[in-house]
Write a protein that holds these residues in place. Structure first.
Motif, mmCIF file in Angstrom:
data_model
loop_
_atom_site.group_PDB
_atom_site.id
_atom_site.type_symbol
_atom_site.label_atom_id
_atom_site.label_comp_id
_atom_site.label_asym_id
_atom_site.label_seq_id
_atom_site.Cartn_x
_atom_site.Cartn_y
_atom_site.Cartn_z
ATOM 1 N N GLY A 71 17.337 -37.045 5.621
ATOM 2 C CA GLY A 71 17.726 -38.298 6.263
ATOM 3 C C GLY A 71 18.501 -39.249 5.372
ATOM 4 N N VAL A 72 18.732 -38.875 4.134
ATOM 5 C CA VAL A 72 19.407 -39.765 3.196
ATOM 6 C C VAL A 72 20.917 -39.666 3.401
ATOM 7 C CG1 VAL A 72 19.797 -40.306 0.768
ATOM 8 C CG2 VAL A 72 17.545 -39.543 1.522
ATOM 9 N N LYS A 73 21.515 -40.747 3.867
ATOM 10 C CA LYS A 73 22.959 -40.761 4.121
ATOM 11 C C LYS A 73 23.704 -41.622 3.107
ATOM 12 C CE LYS A 73 22.311 -38.497 7.960
ATOM 13 N NZ LYS A 73 22.132 -37.103 7.834
ATOM 14 N N THR A 74 22.965 -42.342 2.259
ATOM 15 C CA THR A 74 23.611 -43.260 1.320
ATOM 16 C C THR A 74 23.925 -42.613 -0.021
ATOM 17 O OG1 THR A 74 21.439 -44.061 0.619
ATOM 18 C CG2 THR A 74 22.559 -45.297 2.366
ATOM 19 N N PHE A 75 23.560 -41.346 -0.185
ATOM 20 C CA PHE A 75 23.827 -40.632 -1.424
ATOM 21 C C PHE A 75 24.835 -39.516 -1.196
ATOM 22 C CE2 PHE A 75 19.543 -42.216 -2.387
ATOM 23 C CZ PHE A 75 19.737 -42.730 -3.652
ATOM 24 N N GLU A 76 25.668 -39.295 -2.193
ATOM 25 C CA GLU A 76 26.491 -38.093 -2.232
ATOM 26 C C GLU A 76 25.715 -37.122 -3.107
ATOM 27 O OE1 GLU A 76 30.515 -36.668 -4.440
ATOM 28 O OE2 GLU A 76 30.561 -38.641 -3.514
ATOM 29 N N ILE A 77 25.109 -36.121 -2.503
ATOM 30 C CA ILE A 77 24.176 -35.242 -3.215
ATOM 31 C C ILE A 77 24.857 -33.944 -3.626
ATOM 32 C CG2 ILE A 77 21.980 -34.015 -3.096
ATOM 33 C CD1 ILE A 77 21.100 -36.047 -0.973
ATOM 34 N N THR A 78 24.735 -33.609 -4.895
ATOM 35 C CA THR A 78 25.200 -32.334 -5.437
ATOM 36 C C THR A 78 23.969 -31.552 -5.868
ATOM 37 O OG1 THR A 78 27.252 -33.326 -6.234
ATOM 38 C CG2 THR A 78 26.602 -31.230 -7.224
ATOM 39 N N TRP A 79 23.828 -30.344 -5.355
ATOM 40 C CA TRP A 79 22.681 -29.500 -5.675
ATOM 41 C C TRP A 79 23.075 -28.455 -6.703
ATOM 42 C CZ3 TRP A 79 17.716 -29.615 -3.483
ATOM 43 C CH2 TRP A 79 17.535 -30.558 -2.470
ATOM 44 N N ILE A 80 22.189 -28.235 -7.652
ATOM 45 C CA ILE A 80 22.349 -27.175 -8.642
ATOM 46 C C ILE A 80 21.064 -26.358 -8.597
ATOM 47 C CG2 ILE A 80 22.615 -26.632 -11.095
ATOM 48 C CD1 ILE A 80 24.015 -29.384 -11.364
ATOM 49 N N GLY A 81 21.195 -25.056 -8.362
ATOM 50 C CA GLY A 81 19.999 -24.234 -8.283
ATOM 51 C C GLY A 81 20.326 -22.808 -7.886
ATOM 52 N N TRP A 82 19.286 -22.042 -7.641
ATOM 53 C CA TRP A 82 19.389 -20.643 -7.269
ATOM 54 C C TRP A 82 19.432 -20.534 -5.751
ATOM 55 C CZ3 TRP A 82 14.865 -17.159 -6.062
ATOM 56 C CH2 TRP A 82 15.261 -15.813 -5.972
ATOM 57 N N VAL A 83 20.173 -19.562 -5.221
ATOM 58 C CA VAL A 83 20.283 -19.406 -3.768
ATOM 59 C C VAL A 83 19.027 -18.817 -3.133
ATOM 60 C CG1 VAL A 83 22.785 -19.271 -3.691
ATOM 61 C CG2 VAL A 83 21.468 -17.185 -3.961
ATOM 62 N N GLY A 84 18.156 -18.256 -3.923
ATOM 63 C CA GLY A 84 16.882 -17.769 -3.399
ATOM 64 C C GLY A 84 16.855 -16.308 -3.020
ATOM 65 N N VAL A 85 17.995 -15.624 -3.088
ATOM 66 C CA VAL A 85 18.053 -14.188 -2.795
ATOM 67 C C VAL A 85 19.022 -13.546 -3.774
ATOM 68 C CG1 VAL A 85 17.551 -14.432 -0.322
ATOM 69 C CG2 VAL A 85 19.907 -14.411 -1.097
ATOM 70 N N ASP A 86 18.861 -12.249 -3.945
ATOM 71 C CA ASP A 86 19.817 -11.513 -4.778
ATOM 72 C C ASP A 86 21.090 -11.285 -3.972
ATOM 73 O OD1 ASP A 86 18.224 -11.296 -7.059
ATOM 74 O OD2 ASP A 86 17.153 -9.581 -6.210
ATOM 75 N N VAL A 87 22.212 -11.711 -4.531
ATOM 76 C CA VAL A 87 23.508 -11.541 -3.879
ATOM 77 C C VAL A 87 24.274 -10.492 -4.675
ATOM 78 C CG1 VAL A 87 25.663 -12.687 -3.246
ATOM 79 C CG2 VAL A 87 23.507 -13.940 -3.091
ATOM 80 N N PRO A 88 24.775 -9.451 -3.997
ATOM 81 C CA PRO A 88 25.536 -8.420 -4.708
ATOM 82 C C PRO A 88 26.742 -9.026 -5.426
ATOM 83 C CG PRO A 88 25.087 -7.731 -2.447
ATOM 84 C CD PRO A 88 24.663 -9.157 -2.567
ATOM 85 N N GLU A 89 27.075 -8.440 -6.543
ATOM 86 C CA GLU A 89 28.174 -8.931 -7.387
ATOM 87 C C GLU A 89 29.457 -9.182 -6.578
ATOM 88 O OE1 GLU A 89 29.672 -10.361 -10.860
ATOM 89 O OE2 GLU A 89 27.703 -9.411 -10.803
ATOM 90 N N GLU A 90 29.803 -8.255 -5.695
ATOM 91 C CA GLU A 90 31.063 -8.377 -4.947
ATOM 92 C C GLU A 90 31.049 -9.518 -3.921
ATOM 93 O OE1 GLU A 90 28.489 -5.310 -2.873
ATOM 94 O OE2 GLU A 90 29.105 -5.634 -4.948
ATOM 95 N N ALA A 91 29.880 -10.039 -3.571
ATOM 96 C CA ALA A 91 29.794 -11.129 -2.595
ATOM 97 C C ALA A 91 29.619 -12.492 -3.236
ATOM 98 C CB ALA A 91 28.634 -10.860 -1.643
#
Length: 100
Positions: A71-91
């Motif tokens: 619900g926070v609309k007053t911030f420009e939020i940048t997230w840094i973190g892991w996507v939570g799944v293994d993503v193949p190198e080519e993707a």
């Protein structure tokens, strides 16, 4: 005929003035946003690979931190973190581009 043209010109000027005010207010609103960088274990979205279509789709991650910022609309939020799944190198490049 000239009177009709003058009337139309005045109306166009009013529309232009209204658009200028709208753009100015939007710009002011954007400038007022505070920037926030969130470094977390997980990103606010999780990619999922669809075997049938061969495409990656994103769904909102569950969790308190993600929910807290929904619900926070007053911030420009940048997230840094892991996507939570293994993503193949080519993707990975494509996934990273979509997350930006």
């Amino acid at each position: 005929h000239e009177l009709r043209l003058m009337s139309k010109l005045q109306e166009l000027n009013r529309q232009l003035d209204a658009e200028r005010v709208r753009v100015k207010e939007k710009k002011k609103e954007e400038e007022q946003k505070t920037r926030l960088i969130v470094a977390a274990n997980r990103l606010p979205v999780t990619p999922a690979y669809d075997e049938e279509t061969g495409e990656w789709h994103f769904k909102r991650s569950s969790g308190g931190l993600v929910s807290a910022f929904l619900g926070v609309k007053t911030f420009e939020i940048t997230w840094i973190g892991w996507v939570g799944v293994d993503v193949p190198e080519e993707a990975r490049e494509g996934i990273a581009a979509r997350l930006r």
